[in-house]
Design a protein around this motif. Structure first.
Motif, short mmCIF file in Angstrom:
data_model
loop_
_atom_site.label_atom_id
_atom_site.label_comp_id
_atom_site.label_asym_id
_atom_site.label_seq_id
_atom_site.Cartn_x
_atom_site.Cartn_y
_atom_site.Cartn_z
N GLY A 151 -17.12 24.98 -6.30
CA GLY A 151 -18.34 25.51 -6.91
C GLY A 151 -18.62 24.88 -8.26
N ALA A 152 -17.60 24.80 -9.12
CA ALA A 152 -17.79 24.22 -10.45
C ALA A 152 -18.10 22.74 -10.36
CB ALA A 152 -16.54 24.45 -11.30
N ASP A 214 -13.16 17.85 -15.66
CA ASP A 214 -11.94 18.14 -14.94
C ASP A 214 -11.79 19.63 -14.65
OD1 ASP A 214 -9.44 18.28 -13.84
OD2 ASP A 214 -8.35 17.60 -15.61
N THR A 215 -11.95 20.00 -13.39
CA THR A 215 -11.75 21.39 -12.96
C THR A 215 -10.37 21.59 -12.34
OG1 THR A 215 -12.56 21.16 -10.69
CG2 THR A 215 -14.21 21.48 -12.40
N VAL A 216 -9.57 20.52 -12.24
CA VAL A 216 -8.34 20.56 -11.46
C VAL A 216 -7.09 20.60 -12.34
CG1 VAL A 216 -6.96 19.36 -9.71
CG2 VAL A 216 -9.46 19.32 -9.57
N GLY A 217 -7.00 19.69 -13.34
CA GLY A 217 -5.80 19.62 -14.16
C GLY A 217 -4.62 19.08 -13.38
N VAL A 236 -12.14 19.54 -20.54
CA VAL A 236 -11.13 20.42 -19.94
C VAL A 236 -11.84 21.69 -19.49
CG1 VAL A 236 -8.96 21.64 -20.29
CG2 VAL A 236 -9.38 19.45 -21.47
N VAL A 237 -12.02 21.84 -18.17
CA VAL A 237 -12.82 22.93 -17.62
C VAL A 237 -11.95 23.99 -16.95
CG1 VAL A 237 -14.73 23.52 -16.08
CG2 VAL A 237 -14.71 21.31 -17.27
#
Length: 324
Positions: A151-152, A214-217, A236-237
């Motif tokens: 979604g993001a 970046d939604t994952v990291g 950094v999300v």
């Protein structure tokens, strides 16, 4: 009224549905009959007490909802019973009736489905804040998105394309990348099949990425930082990959790039006028069909465990919405 409740911290299977008294709006408030309550990745964390927001027990999950105005408090103007409305709560939306300040509610345009409107706030609001206020994304710049089919990620793909960026979608399967391309991505990279650093260097002809969302990291973060362009902005999300990465700071020096946090929830609290402008712009785009607010699944409230599993197992391609 019926409400999904977290009465003790733990996995989604520990949530329960209870009957609660109906709340009444006070001065300056409206009550919303909820028809759609959207879930986000942080909903899997908040019920386990692993998120920065820690509501007192018991509480309902879901931070955003859409429905119709059911009651109007004293002193409220501009709303009528039955008006279609969406709102951001932070938590507490997974119930049949919620009360919110009238000034924080947003009218849902004709033609926009309530399930789509319910999912606009967190993912699209975060993408707007990240790409506009935090990154200052400019037309013609390269934007790479990790987790581009969630979604993001899809929200960032669409908004990045609307802002004129060259969008590179990074995801974990061919079907997820195809979905991102449908939403406006121009390039794609499967980071389970290809080295992400080498892939981003190839797709940018060695120049590097101007903005990375970046939604994952996790393990993807450090090689992604190594892929930044000079004066690039790494956003950094979130940490859908599970682990919070530790970035060697010498990379920022060598790249001349920035790491910038994107904390949309606090942005809403600290800068409400800017947030309102972002949402108005988003609603205009939604009404005009420029953003799709893709809904992966609409699942009845009573089947909440299915909804949580889609998010926790990273199978969602877009928003997962609980319906009432």
């Amino acid at each position: 009224m019926k409400a999904l409740l977290c009465e003790s911290h733990g996995p989604a299977e520990m949530l329960v549905i209870r009957d609660l008294p109906e709340p009444q709006p006070g001065p300056g408030e409206i009550a919303i009959a909820v028809r759609a309550a959207a879930l986000n990745f942080f909903d899997t964390l908040i019920i386990e007490n692993r998120y920065q927001t820690k509501p007192a027990l018991p509480f309902s999950p879901s931070a955003e909802c859409a429905g119709t105005v059911a009651a109007i408090g004293e002193g409220v103007a501009g709303w009528q019973i039955g008006d279609r409305v969406a709102a951001w709560l932070g938590y507490g939306a997974a119930r049949e009736l919620v009360v919110v300040p009238a000034e924080s509610a947003v009218r849902v345009p004709v033609g926009l489905e309530l399930a789509q409107a319910a999912g606009l706030f967190v993912t699209y609001g975060t993408a707007m804040h990240g790409l506009i206020q935090r990154a200052g994304l400019k037309g013609g710049e390269t934007l790479a998105i990790l987790g581009a089919a969630g979604g993001a990620g899809l929200a960032a793909v669409e908004i990045g394309a609307l802002l004129g960026a060259h969008v590179i979608a990074c995801a974990s399967s061919a079907d997820k990348l195809a979905l991102a391309r449908e939403h406006g991505a121009q390039e794609e990279l499967d980071y389970t099949a290809h080295d992400i650093r080498a892939g981003l260097r190839r797709l940018t002809e060695g120049r590097g990425v101007d903005v990375l969302y970046d939604t994952v990291g996790g393990d993807l973060a450090e090689p992604a930082v190594r892929s930044m362009a000079w004066e690039g902005r790494y956003l950094v999300v979130g940490f859908a990959g599970g682990a919070i990465p530790k970035i060697p700071l010498n990379l920022l020096l060598l790249k001349g790039c920035d790491l910038r946090g994107v904390f949309w929830g606090d942005f809403v609290r600290r800068e409400p006028a800017a947030q309102r402008r972002n949402m108005e712009r988003l609603l205009d785009w939604a009404a005009g069909g420029h953003i799709r607010a893709h809904v992966h699944a609409e699942i009845p409230l009573e089947r909440w465990t299915e909804a949580y599993a889609l998010i926790a197992d990273r199978k969602a391609k877009g928003k997962v919405v609980l319906t009432l």
